[in-house]
Design an enzyme around this catalytic site. Structure first.
Site, PDB file in Angstrom:
ATOM      1  CG  HIS A  18      -1.761  -0.966   1.201  1.00 16.41           C
ATOM      2  ND1 HIS A  18      -1.913  -1.808   2.593  1.00 16.41           N
ATOM      3  CD2 HIS A  18      -2.934  -1.346   0.516  1.00 16.41           C
ATOM      4  CE1 HIS A  18      -3.168  -2.670   2.454  1.00 16.41           C
ATOM      5  NE2 HIS A  18      -3.408  -2.375   1.226  1.00 16.41           N
ATOM      6  CE  LYS A  42     -12.592  -6.938   1.939  1.00 15.86           C
ATOM      7  NZ  LYS A  42     -11.354  -6.523   1.575  1.00 15.86           N
ATOM      8  NE  ARG A  91      -3.010  -7.628  -4.299  1.00 12.04           N
ATOM      9  CZ  ARG A  91      -3.919  -7.883  -3.119  1.00 12.04           C
ATOM     10  NH1 ARG A  91      -3.174  -7.972  -1.930  1.00 12.04           N
ATOM     11  NH2 ARG A  91      -5.156  -8.003  -3.233  1.00 12.04           N
ATOM     12  CB  SER A 129      -4.315  -6.587   4.840  1.00 14.09           C
ATOM     13  OG  SER A 129      -4.040  -5.239   4.385  1.00 14.09           O
TER      14      SER A 129
HETATM   15  O1  PNS Z   1      -8.918  -2.687   0.789  1.00 13.00           O
HETATM   16  P1  PNS Z   1     -10.248  -3.065   0.268  1.00 13.00           P
HETATM   17  O2  PNS Z   1     -11.077  -4.069   1.187  1.00 13.00           O
HETATM   18  O3  PNS Z   1     -10.222  -3.831  -0.972  1.00 13.00           O
HETATM   19  O4  PNS Z   1     -10.896  -1.712  -0.218  1.00 13.00           O
HETATM   20  C1  PNS Z   1     -12.295  -2.048  -0.657  1.00 13.00           C
HETATM   21  C2  PNS Z   1     -13.086  -0.408  -0.758  1.00 13.00           C
HETATM   22  C3  PNS Z   1     -13.051   0.266   0.527  1.00 13.00           C
HETATM   23  C4  PNS Z   1     -12.310   0.426  -1.852  1.00 13.00           C
HETATM   24  C5  PNS Z   1     -14.564  -0.649  -1.346  1.00 13.00           C
HETATM   25  O5  PNS Z   1     -15.088  -1.697  -0.396  1.00 13.00           O
HETATM   26  C6  PNS Z   1     -15.446   0.446  -1.281  1.00 13.00           C
HETATM   27  O6  PNS Z   1     -14.990   1.415  -1.924  1.00 13.00           O
HETATM   28  N1  PNS Z   1     -16.335   0.835  -0.185  1.00 13.00           N
HETATM   29  C7  PNS Z   1     -17.413   1.681  -0.226  1.00 13.00           C
HETATM   30  C8  PNS Z   1     -18.657   1.320  -0.517  1.00 13.00           C
HETATM   31  C9  PNS Z   1     -18.922   1.614  -1.947  1.00 13.00           C
HETATM   32  O7  PNS Z   1     -18.781   2.691  -2.433  1.00 13.00           O
HETATM   33  N2  PNS Z   1     -18.913   0.368  -2.807  1.00 13.00           N
HETATM   34  C10 PNS Z   1     -18.762   0.565  -4.322  1.00 13.00           C
HETATM   35  C11 PNS Z   1     -20.328   0.762  -4.827  1.00 13.00           C
HETATM   36  S1  PNS Z   1     -21.342  -0.625  -4.463  1.00 13.00           S
END
Ligand code: PNS
Length: 161
Positions: A18, A42, A91, A129
């Site tokens: 990150h 999560k 990745r 993570s």
């Molecule tokens: O590190 P991650 O868990 O892959 O991050 C995921 C993240 C936070 C980028 C994603 O879950 C997110 O943007 N969540 C907020 C809710 C949202 O806007 N979802 C997309 C439309 S349903």
């Protein structure tokens, strides 16, 4: 015009992968918001305060990086920050399908939103993570995977969990 980008994620915990993306993004944009999702399904292991503190410490040498948290939809947070660019690290091919869906749905929700993908540094292409938590859980070494100052804090938290 200030060019801002948002780098969203769970960062549970932040890894060197990150941080590599944050450093590279900070060279391209005037302002980078690292946005930690607060209400993740999560069930994060580390509190949002802890995650904010760790990323702040790890990015204190980068003047144009701000660490923040958000809940709800990412596009709503972006609007608050007047930012239109989401940066995500890729990745492997396995990341693609999920990221493809997210990029399109975010564009559907706000047509001004663009998602830019940055190839993760080769060194960290295997890192996540979840892998960090698993290694720590089994008492393995986190050297080179997370910032040095974080190694003990992660062990401590897992020992007390
Ligand atoms: O590190 P991650 O868990 O892959 O991050 C995921 C993240 C936070 C980028 C994603 O879950 C997110 O943007 N969540 C907020 C809710 C949202 O806007 N979802 C997309 C439309 S349903």
């Amino acid at each position: 015009m200030i060019r801002s980008a948002v780098y969203p994620g769970s960062f549970d915990p932040v890894t060197n992968g990150h941080l590599d993306i944050i450093e590279r993004t900070a060279k391209i944009f005037d302002k980078v918001y690292v946005a930690i999702l607060e209400n993740s399904a999560k069930k994060p292991m580390f509190s949002v305060e802890q995650r904010v503190r760790w990323i702040k410490q790890a990015t204190k040498h980068l003047d144009n990086v701000e660490v923040d948290c958000f809940s709800g939809l990412l596009v709503n947070y972006m609007e608050q920050k007047s930012a239109h660019v989401i940066v995500k690290g890729l990745r492997a091919v396995s990341d693609f399908e999920y990221e493809f869906q997210m990029a399109h749905i975010n564009r559907k929700l706000d047509r001004n939103t663009e998602t830019l993908f940055m190839m993760t540094n080769n060194k960290y292409s295997y890192l996540s993570s979840s892998i960090v938590k698993e290694i720590a859980h089994h008492g393995g070494s986190l050297e080179g995977l997370v910032p040095d100052f974080l190694e003990n804090e992660i062990y401590e938290k897992i020992r007390n969990a």
